[in-house]
Write a protein that holds these residues in place. Structure first.
Motif, PDB file in Angstrom:
ATOM      1  N   GLU A 189       0.859  -1.195   0.000  1.00 15.74           N
ATOM      2  CA  GLU A 189       0.000   0.000   0.000  1.00 15.74           C
ATOM      3  C   GLU A 189       0.888   1.236   0.000  1.00 15.74           C
ATOM      4  O   GLU A 189       1.730   1.416   0.886  1.00 15.74           O
ATOM      5  N   LEU A 197       1.844   5.056   0.650  1.00 16.49           N
ATOM      6  CA  LEU A 197       1.386   6.031   1.639  1.00 16.49           C
ATOM      7  C   LEU A 197       1.303   7.406   0.979  1.00 16.49           C
ATOM      8  O   LEU A 197       2.319   7.982   0.585  1.00 16.49           O
ATOM      9  N   THR A 198       0.097   7.905   0.865  1.00 15.60           N
ATOM     10  CA  THR A 198      -0.097   9.218   0.237  1.00 15.60           C
ATOM     11  C   THR A 198      -0.746  10.195   1.215  1.00 15.60           C
ATOM     12  O   THR A 198      -0.534  11.403   1.103  1.00 15.60           O
ATOM     13  N   ASP A 199      -1.496   9.678   2.160  1.00 15.60           N
ATOM     14  CA  ASP A 199      -2.079  10.532   3.194  1.00 15.60           C
ATOM     15  C   ASP A 199      -0.934  11.224   3.944  1.00 15.60           C
ATOM     16  O   ASP A 199      -0.014  10.543   4.426  1.00 15.60           O
ATOM     17  N   PRO A 200      -0.942  12.576   4.022  1.00 13.67           N
ATOM     18  CA  PRO A 200       0.215  13.293   4.595  1.00 13.67           C
ATOM     19  C   PRO A 200       0.656  12.800   5.983  1.00 13.67           C
ATOM     20  O   PRO A 200       1.863  12.663   6.211  1.00 13.67           O
ATOM     21  N   ALA A 201      -0.293  12.509   6.855  1.00 15.98           N
ATOM     22  CA  ALA A 201       0.102  12.082   8.210  1.00 15.98           C
ATOM     23  C   ALA A 201       0.743  10.686   8.175  1.00 15.98           C
ATOM     24  O   ALA A 201       1.767  10.448   8.819  1.00 15.98           O
ATOM     25  N   GLN A 202       0.169   9.802   7.393  1.00 15.93           N
ATOM     26  CA  GLN A 202       0.722   8.440   7.280  1.00 15.93           C
ATOM     27  C   GLN A 202       2.092   8.465   6.601  1.00 15.93           C
ATOM     28  O   GLN A 202       3.014   7.748   6.980  1.00 15.93           O
TER      29      GLN A 202
END
Lengths: 154, 154
Positions: free
Chosen positions: B88, B90-95
């Motif tokens: 997967e 990681l594109t979500d800024p926090a993740q």
């Protein structure tokens, strides 16, 4: 700062010859398996051995496998070679003996390097030992293509 | 003489936590690829990073990958864990930030252990560097199952 470059075929072969430990990948039915192997390289082929089980089943099903070998010399840098080829079990007595001999040599070097007393190292006979009912399989990977990379830090 | 045993899930996790270098296998269209990776393990997931290219293309096509990690302590023995899971990005800024932070920590430890001056180690910012036009990709492998083995020589 780092510099990356490609290894030419001679440099790839030199790395495969100088090392004896790598990671083999095989795949069948969309599943993938990676395992460490001690190998011998000779005449464009990788020799290794294992025992019957999941990975042998996979390689019998799909003989297209790959082997990746790296030589790490940090902080200076590293070299890595990946080769793809076709899995072939050695059953012809002369070929089998040659494979076992090449591997016994590599195991002896490896055990010596790792500080073991040399009688620990597998002999040719040990390479045909049946473990937990699983017969030994000596195989070679006939290399089709390979690629290599070097990274130097400085 | 050697003794083989299976690692239980806790022992597998302990090995994944204590190490930070392994070999990743991915497959697409019957082809297979093995590559060394520096990783971080947290909450049943493996974090790693790379740059767009052949292996990212393969993992986007078939996200079922595996990671094999070994800890060799010869002549005493070795332990090896293999885990399978789903790739997967990681594109979500926090993740993404969490993944980069975990990895930067592992790289710093690795460089220190390998004797480099610590300013060589990638910082969080370096993990987003575009190399030869190829954007960085931070990803995690959400582990589905794992298995481990120990071999003791004596």
């Amino acid at each position: 700062m780092h510099i990356s470059s490609t290894l030419n075929p001679d440099e790839c072969r030199t790395l495969l010859e100088s090392e004896r430990y790598g990671h083999l990948g095989c795949t069948a039915d969309g599943d993938v398996y990676v395992l460490p192997v001690t190998y011998a390289y000779k005449n464009n082929a990788i020799y290794a051995y294992t025992h019957e089980g999941k990975k042998v089943d996979m390689m019998r099903k799909n003989p297209n496998v790959c082997l990746q070998v790296e030589k790490v010399d940090m902080p200076k840098g590293w070299e890595s070679v990946i080769c793809w080829g076709v899995y072939e079990e050695l059953t012809d007595p002369a070929q089998l003996k040659e494979g076992q001999f090449l591997l016994a040599e590599r195991f002896a070097e490896q055990w010596k390097e790792r500080g073991a007393i040399t009688t620990f190292s597998p002999l040719v006979e040990d390479l045909s030992e049946v473990i937990e009912g699983r017969p030994a399989v000596v195989y070679r990977i006939n290399i089709d293509r390979m690629t290599g990379k070097r990274r130097t830090f400085g």
